[in-house]
Design an enzyme around this catalytic site. Structure first.
Site, short mmCIF file in Angstrom:
data_model
loop_
_atom_site.label_atom_id
_atom_site.label_comp_id
_atom_site.label_asym_id
_atom_site.label_seq_id
_atom_site.Cartn_x
_atom_site.Cartn_y
_atom_site.Cartn_z
N GLU A 156 13.92 -3.78 -23.98
CA GLU A 156 13.83 -2.46 -23.35
C GLU A 156 14.83 -2.34 -22.20
O GLU A 156 14.97 -3.27 -21.40
CB GLU A 156 12.40 -2.26 -22.84
N LYS A 178 10.82 6.50 -25.79
CA LYS A 178 9.52 5.88 -25.54
C LYS A 178 8.45 6.97 -25.47
O LYS A 178 8.62 7.98 -24.79
CB LYS A 178 9.57 5.09 -24.22
N CYS A 230 7.92 -1.08 -25.77
CA CYS A 230 6.93 -1.71 -24.88
C CYS A 230 5.54 -1.09 -25.00
O CYS A 230 4.80 -1.39 -25.91
CB CYS A 230 7.44 -1.68 -23.43
#
Length: 553
Positions: free
Chosen positions: A41, A116, A152
């Site tokens: 990330e 994300k 994540c």
């Protein structure tokens, strides 16, 4: 299909060099026949960039370097790069101006950008301060394989695993509904004790639930108070861990995806740690090493009292920076016992570090003389005790300034929690190395260090802890025994237990209230402490946001 995962240790903001690392790893992966390279990330800028994200030039530089990277990687490989992109509709949507993104690059082009979807706002995470949440299901197809992309937190919302739902959407379920063959997760997941076991339990649950293999790629390295342990891994359809990177260092490993049965295999695997003490020690070493190097320090200094805390910090510093780059200063007062000086000297000998003895009696006399008009006819007390610590802190800062050393503070979490430390004294420093390690665990780590021979002098391990700021002083004169104190602190600070629940665990009510009062009153000290290397899910650092001025219930 051969897939490569690269576990990177980026320097936050060093975008050009971070891109160069990705480029070099892509070239190595191509030589091994890899078709896809996965980075962590925000691999282009490093995690967490925090308020650097408010600088437009910072975002612009990432965009430029991403374009350059796309043009310079070998055309045979696709690369997933963690980056930041602008939300062009932010103004009309009333949302944040940026996305936490992943770019798919190949053959000179940026083929796709994925955002994300779940933005954490707990503990050390403040992603909704900067980012808008993506709302699209993220996947692409490579050589007939449908690959789902998560970033994540997108992985961490399985209601069945946690027993609750933290977000309205579940990106993993959405990918399953799209029929993906493989899920990849680009992470920058900070270390806490035992976290890799939890990660792998979650990954195994997801894999066995959906019968889809997963590749998890984590950042590694220390960034300020956060440590990233790496441990990137891959799990096959059975939920077996078939690949795992080295912890605490950069790594590049390869997995094979069978395009017939859509499953992963590999023989690159590193074992988890057998002992919690080793896991914590190696994390602390990485934290010190990277904090020093990334802040431009090559040498460290610390005060050596002959106690266990400074002994552990000195040992960590030697492992991180080398014995020739650690300088210990012994600063005995009239109240320092002979054995404390001997213990500190034995530690110096065991570690092979340089040291100096600077008695502080003269400084104490000078302060007594200056303060006598104000302090005369008063009893010796906390003010005089703390002066000794502040003299030592001033001497250490002076030496650090003179020679360009990083001053390491040596207080443990138990002391920081209850304020058993001196502001502008032993709290001085650029980094609080063991500020998230309770005293009982300090002893455990030191005993583990001595498993194959004495590193920490034995007398340090067996003598009663003491600040030695007055005659015959012991820590237990002011505090409960550390095993009792640490259990109360764990329950109050980490587990958020009420006074009633702590009492039900067997602790004395009067003692519980005393400890909690000490914790609350010491907040003003902790706000002025150096960065604390994070070891637990409730460290006195970025994620600790308690007020100083408030009325205790």
């Amino acid at each position: 299909m051969k897939i490569s995962i690269v576990q990177l240790n980026p320097i936050i903001g060093d975008i050009a060099n971070n891109a160069q690392k990705i480029r070099e790893k892509a070239e190595l992966a191509v030589k091994k026949g890899a078709k896809l390279l996965i980075t962590p990330e925000l691999s282009l800028c490093g995690y967490p960039p925090r308020d650097l994200l408010l600088q437009q030039s910072f975002i612009d530089d990432m965009g430029y370097q991403l374009q350059q990277l796309a043009q310079e990687i070998p055309p045979e490989i696709h690369v997933l790069v963690g980056t930041v992109t602008f939300n062009t509709l932010a103004h009309e949507q009333g949302k944040k101006p940026l996305y936490n993104s992943v770019a798919l690059i190949n053959n000179g082009k940026i083929h796709q950008i994925y955002h994300k979807r779940l933005l954490p706002t707990y503990d050390v995470f403040e992603e909704d301060r900067y980012f808008s949440a993506g709302n699209e299901v993220n996947f692409f197809t490579l050589d007939g394989v449908k690959i789902g992309i998560t970033i994540c937190e997108d992985l961490w919302n399985d209601e069945q695993f946690w027993g609750k739902k933290s977000y309205a959407v579940n990106p993993i379920q959405d990918l399953v509904n799209e029929g993906v063959d493989l899920i990849v997760n680009l992470s920058a997941s900070p270390y806490i004790v035992g976290k890799q076991k939890l990660r792998e339990e979650l990954l195994k649950h997801i894999v066995t639930k959906y019968q889809i293999p997963i590749i998890y790629v984590n950042q590694v390295g220390g960034n300020d108070d956060l440590i990233f342990d790496g441990f990137s891994c891959g799990l096959n359809k059975k939920g077996d861990v078939i690949a795992r990177c080295f912890p605490y260092e950069e790594d590049l490993i390869y997995l094979n995806l069978d395009q017939n049965n859509r499953d992963l295999s590999s023989n690159y695997i590193h074992n988890l740690f057998d002992r919690e003490e080793e896991e914590m020690y190696q994390a602390l070493v990485l934290g010190v090493k990277d904090y020093a190097q990334k802040c431009g320090f090559s040498k460290a200094i610390l005060g050596l009292s002959g106690g266990i805390d400074s002994a552990l910090v000195a040992t960590i510093a030697v492992s991180a920076l080398g014995k020739d780059n650690v300088f210990g200063v012994l600063m005995p007062s009239p109240y320092s016992s002979d054995h404390s000086i001997i213990d500190a000297e034995n530690l110096v000998k065991n570690l092979g570090i340089k040291s100096e003895i600077i008695p502080i009696q003269e400084g104490m006399n000078s302060f007594d003389l200056m303060l006598n008009p104000l302090f005369k006819n008063t009893e010796f007390g906390i003010a005089e005790e703390n002066l000794q610590s502040r003299i030592r802190g001033t001497l250490l800062m002076a030496i650090a300034n003179k020679f360009g050393y990083l001053l390491l503070s040596t207080g443990n979490k138990s002391e920081m929690a209850v304020g058993y430390c001196t502001l502008y004294g032993d709290m001085n420093g650029g980094l609080a190395v063991i500020g998230d390690v309770p005293k009982t665990k300090v002893f455990n780590i030191c005993k583990w260090l001595n498993k194959n021979g004495e590193i920490i002098p034995n007398n340090i391990l067996i003598k009663p802890p003491s600040a030695e700021l007055k005659p015959n002083q012991k820590d237990e004169d002011s505090l409960p025994p550390y095993d009792i104190l640490d259990d109360i602190l764990e329950r109050y600070i980490n587990q958020h237990q009420s006074v009633d629940n702590i009492e039900k665990s067997g602790h004395n009510l009067k003692l519980i209230k005393k400890v909690i009062k000490l914790v609350d009153r010491a907040e003003f000290k902790r706000k002025q402490a150096p960065p604390v290397l994070k070891m637990t899910d409730r460290a006195f650092g970025t994620g600790w946001k308690m007020p100083i001025a408030y009325k205790n219930r």
